[in-house]
Design a protein around this motif. Structure first.
Motif, PDB file in Angstrom:
ATOM      1  N   MET A 179       1.894 -16.491  11.705  1.00  0.00           N
ATOM      2  CA  MET A 179       2.458 -15.362  12.460  1.00  0.00           C
ATOM      3  C   MET A 179       3.781 -14.898  11.867  1.00  0.00           C
ATOM      4  SD  MET A 179       0.549 -14.335  14.941  1.00  0.00           S
ATOM      5  CE  MET A 179       1.726 -13.487  15.991  1.00  0.00           C
ATOM      6  N   ASN A 180       4.453 -15.760  11.132  1.00  0.00           N
ATOM      7  CA  ASN A 180       5.766 -15.414  10.580  1.00  0.00           C
ATOM      8  C   ASN A 180       5.711 -14.973   9.118  1.00  0.00           C
ATOM      9  OD1 ASN A 180       7.198 -15.839  12.961  1.00  0.00           O
ATOM     10  ND2 ASN A 180       7.392 -18.045  12.571  1.00  0.00           N
ATOM     11  N   TRP A 181       4.507 -14.794   8.588  1.00  0.00           N
ATOM     12  CA  TRP A 181       4.380 -14.340   7.201  1.00  0.00           C
ATOM     13  C   TRP A 181       4.786 -12.867   7.074  1.00  0.00           C
ATOM     14  CZ3 TRP A 181      -0.861 -16.530   4.958  1.00  0.00           C
ATOM     15  CH2 TRP A 181      -0.734 -17.931   4.776  1.00  0.00           C
ATOM     16  N   CYS A 182       5.754 -12.583   6.238  1.00  0.00           N
ATOM     17  CA  CYS A 182       6.238 -11.216   5.992  1.00  0.00           C
ATOM     18  C   CYS A 182       5.520 -10.648   4.770  1.00  0.00           C
ATOM     19  CB  CYS A 182       7.744 -11.227   5.756  1.00  0.00           C
ATOM     20  SG  CYS A 182       8.693 -11.948   7.119  1.00  0.00           S
ATOM     21  N   VAL A 183       5.032  -9.415   4.871  1.00  0.00           N
ATOM     22  CA  VAL A 183       4.174  -8.868   3.808  1.00  0.00           C
ATOM     23  C   VAL A 183       4.682  -7.532   3.270  1.00  0.00           C
ATOM     24  CG1 VAL A 183       1.835  -8.091   3.252  1.00  0.00           C
ATOM     25  CG2 VAL A 183       2.166 -10.060   4.747  1.00  0.00           C
ATOM     26  N   GLY A 184       4.711  -6.494   4.109  1.00  0.00           N
ATOM     27  CA  GLY A 184       5.090  -5.156   3.648  1.00  0.00           C
ATOM     28  C   GLY A 184       6.501  -4.802   4.043  1.00  0.00           C
ATOM     29  N   VAL A 185       7.125  -3.915   3.253  1.00  0.00           N
ATOM     30  CA  VAL A 185       8.517  -3.543   3.524  1.00  0.00           C
ATOM     31  C   VAL A 185       8.761  -2.099   3.120  1.00  0.00           C
ATOM     32  CG1 VAL A 185       9.335  -4.353   1.259  1.00  0.00           C
ATOM     33  CG2 VAL A 185      10.943  -4.231   3.183  1.00  0.00           C
ATOM     34  N   SER A 186       9.628  -1.420   3.857  1.00  0.00           N
ATOM     35  CA  SER A 186      10.066  -0.081   3.499  1.00  0.00           C
ATOM     36  C   SER A 186      11.461   0.141   4.058  1.00  0.00           C
ATOM     37  CB  SER A 186       9.103   0.983   4.036  1.00  0.00           C
ATOM     38  OG  SER A 186       9.410   2.256   3.494  1.00  0.00           O
ATOM     39  N   ILE A 187      12.165   1.124   3.514  1.00  0.00           N
ATOM     40  CA  ILE A 187      13.520   1.414   3.992  1.00  0.00           C
ATOM     41  C   ILE A 187      13.612   2.877   4.398  1.00  0.00           C
ATOM     42  CG2 ILE A 187      14.669  -0.378   2.634  1.00  0.00           C
ATOM     43  CD1 ILE A 187      15.461   1.790   0.626  1.00  0.00           C
ATOM     44  N   ASN A 188      14.514   3.152   5.317  1.00  0.00           N
ATOM     45  CA  ASN A 188      14.788   4.510   5.772  1.00  0.00           C
ATOM     46  C   ASN A 188      16.299   4.716   5.719  1.00  0.00           C
ATOM     47  OD1 ASN A 188      14.785   7.026   6.923  1.00  0.00           O
ATOM     48  ND2 ASN A 188      14.275   6.339   8.992  1.00  0.00           N
ATOM     49  N   LYS A 189      16.776   5.269   4.608  1.00  0.00           N
ATOM     50  CA  LYS A 189      18.207   5.417   4.401  1.00  0.00           C
ATOM     51  C   LYS A 189      18.846   6.347   5.438  1.00  0.00           C
ATOM     52  CE  LYS A 189      20.163   3.877   1.244  1.00  0.00           C
ATOM     53  NZ  LYS A 189      20.204   4.193  -0.198  1.00  0.00           N
ATOM     54  N   LYS A 190      18.097   7.377   5.860  1.00  0.00           N
ATOM     55  CA  LYS A 190      18.645   8.315   6.841  1.00  0.00           C
ATOM     56  C   LYS A 190      18.963   7.617   8.157  1.00  0.00           C
ATOM     57  CE  LYS A 190      16.589  12.623   5.135  1.00  0.00           C
ATOM     58  NZ  LYS A 190      15.703  13.777   5.450  1.00  0.00           N
ATOM     59  N   GLU A 191      18.134   6.669   8.515  1.00  0.00           N
ATOM     60  CA  GLU A 191      18.264   5.944   9.773  1.00  0.00           C
ATOM     61  C   GLU A 191      19.112   4.682   9.612  1.00  0.00           C
ATOM     62  OE1 GLU A 191      14.946   4.611  13.139  1.00  0.00           O
ATOM     63  OE2 GLU A 191      14.588   4.218  11.019  1.00  0.00           O
ATOM     64  N   GLY A 192      19.281   4.246   8.352  1.00  0.00           N
ATOM     65  CA  GLY A 192      20.014   3.009   8.110  1.00  0.00           C
ATOM     66  C   GLY A 192      19.239   1.768   8.515  1.00  0.00           C
ATOM     67  N   LYS A 193      17.883   1.835   8.409  1.00  0.00           N
ATOM     68  CA  LYS A 193      17.031   0.737   8.840  1.00  0.00           C
ATOM     69  C   LYS A 193      16.066   0.340   7.724  1.00  0.00           C
ATOM     70  CE  LYS A 193      18.152   1.110  13.388  1.00  0.00           C
ATOM     71  NZ  LYS A 193      18.708   0.037  14.238  1.00  0.00           N
ATOM     72  N   PHE A 194      15.590  -0.904   7.793  1.00  0.00           N
ATOM     73  CA  PHE A 194      14.444  -1.300   6.983  1.00  0.00           C
ATOM     74  C   PHE A 194      13.368  -1.838   7.916  1.00  0.00           C
ATOM     75  CE2 PHE A 194      16.962  -5.162   7.176  1.00  0.00           C
ATOM     76  CZ  PHE A 194      16.033  -6.190   7.294  1.00  0.00           C
ATOM     77  N   TYR A 195      12.126  -1.698   7.484  1.00  0.00           N
ATOM     78  CA  TYR A 195      10.960  -2.054   8.281  1.00  0.00           C
ATOM     79  C   TYR A 195      10.141  -3.099   7.523  1.00  0.00           C
ATOM     80  CZ  TYR A 195      11.775   2.171  11.106  1.00  0.00           C
ATOM     81  OH  TYR A 195      12.329   3.122  11.934  1.00  0.00           O
ATOM     82  N   TRP A 196       9.427  -3.953   8.241  1.00  0.00           N
ATOM     83  CA  TRP A 196       8.539  -4.898   7.567  1.00  0.00           C
ATOM     84  C   TRP A 196       7.367  -5.258   8.475  1.00  0.00           C
ATOM     85  CZ3 TRP A 196      12.936  -6.395  10.027  1.00  0.00           C
ATOM     86  CH2 TRP A 196      12.892  -7.521  10.861  1.00  0.00           C
ATOM     87  N   THR A 197       6.295  -5.731   7.841  1.00  0.00           N
ATOM     88  CA  THR A 197       5.117  -6.167   8.589  1.00  0.00           C
ATOM     89  C   THR A 197       5.022  -7.691   8.562  1.00  0.00           C
ATOM     90  OG1 THR A 197       3.660  -6.077   6.649  1.00  0.00           O
ATOM     91  CG2 THR A 197       3.826  -4.081   7.976  1.00  0.00           C
ATOM     92  N   GLN A 198       4.522  -8.254   9.652  1.00  0.00           N
ATOM     93  CA  GLN A 198       4.116  -9.656   9.709  1.00  0.00           C
ATOM     94  C   GLN A 198       2.655  -9.644  10.117  1.00  0.00           C
ATOM     95  OE1 GLN A 198       8.570 -11.206  11.021  1.00  0.00           O
ATOM     96  NE2 GLN A 198       6.815 -12.181  11.960  1.00  0.00           N
ATOM     97  N   LYS A 199       1.782  -9.975   9.167  1.00  0.00           N
ATOM     98  CA  LYS A 199       0.365  -9.690   9.324  1.00  0.00           C
ATOM     99  C   LYS A 199      -0.360 -10.615  10.294  1.00  0.00           C
ATOM    100  CE  LYS A 199      -1.773 -12.344   5.554  1.00  0.00           C
ATOM    101  NZ  LYS A 199      -2.939 -12.786   6.350  1.00  0.00           N
ATOM    102  N   GLY A 200       0.184 -11.812  10.547  1.00  0.00           N
ATOM    103  CA  GLY A 200      -0.510 -12.759  11.408  1.00  0.00           C
ATOM    104  C   GLY A 200      -1.696 -13.384  10.695  1.00  0.00           C
ATOM    105  N   LEU A 201      -2.574 -14.019  11.441  1.00  0.00           N
ATOM    106  CA  LEU A 201      -3.765 -14.654  10.876  1.00  0.00           C
ATOM    107  C   LEU A 201      -4.696 -13.605  10.284  1.00  0.00           C
ATOM    108  CD1 LEU A 201      -4.479 -17.119  13.815  1.00  0.00           C
ATOM    109  CD2 LEU A 201      -3.510 -17.713  11.594  1.00  0.00           C
ATOM    110  N   SER A 202      -5.448 -13.991   9.273  1.00  0.00           N
ATOM    111  CA  SER A 202      -6.408 -13.078   8.669  1.00  0.00           C
ATOM    112  C   SER A 202      -7.410 -12.614   9.710  1.00  0.00           C
ATOM    113  CB  SER A 202      -7.131 -13.786   7.512  1.00  0.00           C
ATOM    114  OG  SER A 202      -8.070 -12.919   6.925  1.00  0.00           O
ATOM    115  N   LYS A 203      -7.478 -11.271   9.880  1.00  0.00           N
ATOM    116  CA  LYS A 203      -8.366 -10.639  10.869  1.00  0.00           C
ATOM    117  C   LYS A 203      -8.066 -11.132  12.286  1.00  0.00           C
ATOM    118  CE  LYS A 203     -10.442  -9.371   7.056  1.00  0.00           C
ATOM    119  NZ  LYS A 203     -10.056  -8.135   6.373  1.00  0.00           N
ATOM    120  N   GLY A 204      -6.829 -11.562  12.508  1.00  0.00           N
ATOM    121  CA  GLY A 204      -6.505 -12.219  13.766  1.00  0.00           C
ATOM    122  C   GLY A 204      -6.119 -11.302  14.905  1.00  0.00           C
ATOM    123  N   GLY A 205      -5.843 -10.028  14.605  1.00  0.00           N
ATOM    124  CA  GLY A 205      -5.473  -9.099  15.660  1.00  0.00           C
ATOM    125  C   GLY A 205      -4.121  -9.381  16.285  1.00  0.00           C
ATOM    126  N   LYS A 206      -3.218 -10.010  15.508  1.00  0.00           N
ATOM    127  CA  LYS A 206      -1.891 -10.333  16.031  1.00  0.00           C
ATOM    128  C   LYS A 206      -0.783  -9.853  15.096  1.00  0.00           C
ATOM    129  CE  LYS A 206      -3.309 -14.286  18.832  1.00  0.00           C
ATOM    130  NZ  LYS A 206      -3.059 -15.701  19.186  1.00  0.00           N
TER     131      LYS A 206
END
Length: 612
Positions: A448-475
């Motif tokens: 559940m704590n695996w970090c995978v994707g990332v992006s940044i939004n300089k206008k907002e001053g934020k970065f975003y990331w995904t934690q995919k969870g279990l494979s096909k786990g719906g979490k």
């Protein structure tokens, strides 16, 4: 007098200007076996031109049977033109700039070098103000249309050009399988462009008077004249409406024409930033209209603004060593044969490109059970591979993106349960988010704590990331936090982390359209919600509390096969997607018009692009 063939045999050709036509002219001569030097004061343009030639020279005709010539790029004009036998001026269409350029060439170029202007709107006689009588005898126009598809070159005197030069130069052009024609006398617009200018002028008048639409006008033109290719409105979009306006203004001055229904009409588009295919806002047609995909008929002026595509093949289809057979391959939206520039990589996953540094950056996951992931870098041609984040410093790095303005790399570390950042050279490597300790057995078992994707939004001053969870786990979950670490806090205890989505099938890579403040992500979970491309307006997002529902989001495309990579083409307003099933797709920003660009026996992971 024209030079002899023997006197130029070992001397290079110089092209001044690394823009759309300049790089194509350079590529044409290089394909014919000539060494070519490109001069441009802009380092990004020089890098892009060299990369364009590397990626496209195989599509240019090589009639000599010999090896292609060597191509170099120079910031210094004197170095670029040293020992050349001809210099082709392809700088921006500003008369004062061209006048000064030929004055420089009189001093810097060899005294027997033939000096040619590629201007489509100015006669070379207008560029002679600062050069002497002898130099004028070796100056002329050589206007290239749009190689490699359109191979016509128009030659024209400056009024004082030595006539022997024309025959000599035409023979050299014919050796390249170009098709030269000579204007019998000076003429604004030469031969073909003069006729084309009249067609453009009347088309603009038809549009200005509301007699027809761009679509209808082009449809009639294509049916009557162009055999199913491109109409005049689409061609003007491809060239750029600002360029069309600039050229028409020169005709207006030269022939005392009215600009009411031509230049004034175009100003309405230009004021809105609608410059055509290069602007990201479209022109007569929506953005991306002139960029075609595999199987579509193309005209010489289409795909001028198409990106080069860079994809990672994980190498899982290798029978001998699937864990160390990853590659970086280069392709294009028209489905041109993929070219490998880097091989032998350990499960590469995320990549991005910097034209500023002229380098590609990517992550290698390494052996998932081991702490041996790396971040790599190489030149655009695949040479000079460097490890900028060493094994042991990142566990299993995934998506990587570049903050192009800040010269920093952002990347996720899956089994390491981290989001990380470093300078573009690998220094100042730091952890922004830490969701657990991979050395702790209990933490390491919690996907559940695996970090995978990332992006940044300089206008907002934020970065975003995904934690995919279990494979096909719906979490799967999506989070965001501030780019700047809260004072006195660290990656483990920072209090600015917001949960934005929970219960997603399996979110993977992501990207933010900063112009429209929209988040996109791929999801490789089970259908119907997974194996999809998704988006949401950032204005719809808020920090979720326990038990709250996810904000409404849009599923833009389905039926991907283990969706992974995602990259936005802001110029053409397209989205490119990859999947582990070996496909690369392109769709519009709303997910419509999904087309398969590649279908290979690969396992595609990351994707990026560059306009070169």
């Amino acid at each position: 007098m024209a030079p002899s063939v023997s006197s130029i045999k070992s001397r290079p050709v110089a092209v001044l200007g690394a823009g759309v036509l300049g790089r194509r002219i350079a590529c044409t001569w290089a394909a014919g076996g000539w060494d070519v030097r490109i001069h441009d004061p802009n380092d990004k343009q020089r890098t892009a031109a060299l990369h364009y030639i590397q990626n496209n020279i195989s599509t240019y005709i090589n009639v000599t049977g010999a090896m292609s010539g060597n191509v170099q790029a120079f910031e210094d004009l004197t170095e670029a033109v040293k020992d050349t036998w001809t210099v082709i001026e392809a700088v921006p269409e500003e008369l004062s700039l061209k006048v000064d350029t030929f004055a420089e060439l009189e001093k810097a170029a060899p005294k027997d070098a033939i000096l040619a202007s590629n201007s489509s709107s100015y006669k070379s006689s207008e560029m002679l103000e600062k050069v002497g009588t002898e130099t004028r005898k070796r100056i002329m126009n050589t206007h290239y249309m749009m190689p490699p598809e359109n191979r016509i070159v128009e030659l024209m005197t400056d009024g004082e050009t030595n006539e022997d030069i024309f025959y000599f130069y035409m023979e050299r052009l014919k050796e390249l399988q170009l098709h030269p024609i000579v204007a019998k006398r000076e003429s604004t617009g030469f031969v073909l462009n003069r006729i084309w200018a009249a067609i453009k002028r009347e088309c603009l008048t038809v549009l200005a008077e509301g007699v027809s639409s761009p679509e209808e006008l082009d449809k009639v033109w294509i049916e009557m004249f162009s055999g199913g290719n491109m109409g005049p409105c689409a061609m003007m979009d491809a060239v750029g409406l600002d360029t069309v306006k600039f050229i028409e203004e020169h005709y207006i001055r030269d022939r005392e024409l009215s600009g009411e229904k031509t230049v004034d009409f175009l100003k309405n588009y230009i004021k809105q930033g609608k410059l055509g295919g290069k602007s990201g806002k479209g022109g007569f047609y929506p953005a991306g209209y002139t960029t075609k995909t595999r199987g579509e008929n193309t005209h010489s002026h289409e795909n001028l603004h198409a990106p080069s595509l860079y994809m990672l093949d994980l190498g899982l289809n290798s029978l001998s060593d699937p864990l160390h057979s990853g590659r970086i391959v280069i392709g294009s939206p028209d489905g041109r044969k993929l070219r490998t520039i880097v091989s032998g990589q350990a499960l590469p996953d995320g990549l991005d490109i910097s034209l500023k540094t002229g380098r590609i950056y990517w992550t290698n996951m390494g052996i998932p059970e081991s702490n041996d992931g790396t971040v790599q870098s190489c030149r655009l041609d695949g040479s000079d591979i460097k490890t900028i984040i060493q094994p042991g410093s990142v566990h299993t790095p995934k998506q990587l993106i570049i903050d192009q303005e800040g010269d920093r790399l952002y990347f996720c570390d899956r089994e390491g349960m981290r989001v990380m950042r470093c300078k573009i050279d690998g220094s100042e490597h730091e952890t922004l988010i830490k969701r657990g300790d991979w050395r702790d057995e209990k933490d390491a078992a919690n996907q559940m704590n695996w970090c995978v994707g990332v992006s940044i939004n300089k206008k907002e001053g934020k970065f975003y990331w995904t934690q995919k969870g279990l494979s096909k786990g719906g979490k799967g979950r999506i989070f965001r936090a501030n780019i700047e670490m809260p004072e006195g806090q660290n990656a483990e205890d920072r209090t600015d982390i917001e949960l934005l989505f929970s219960g997603l099938p399996e979110p993977i890579d992501m990207e933010i359209d900063e112009d429209n403040q929209q988040l996109f992500w791929t999801d490789r979970g089970d259908p119907p919600m997974g194996n999809s491309l998704n988006s949401v307006k950032l204005s719809e997002l808020k920090s979720l509390k326990e038990g709250e529902k996810n904000p409404q989001y849009d599923i833009l495309a389905r039926q991907l096969h283990e969706a992974i990579g995602l990259k936005l083409d802001q110029v053409n307003r397209h989205i490119y997607l990859t999947d582990l099933g070996g496909s690369v797709y392109r769709c519009a920003m709303d997910g419509k018009d999904k087309k398969r660009v590649y279908e290979e026996e690969f396992s595609f992971s990351g994707i990026t692009l560059a306009h070169v």
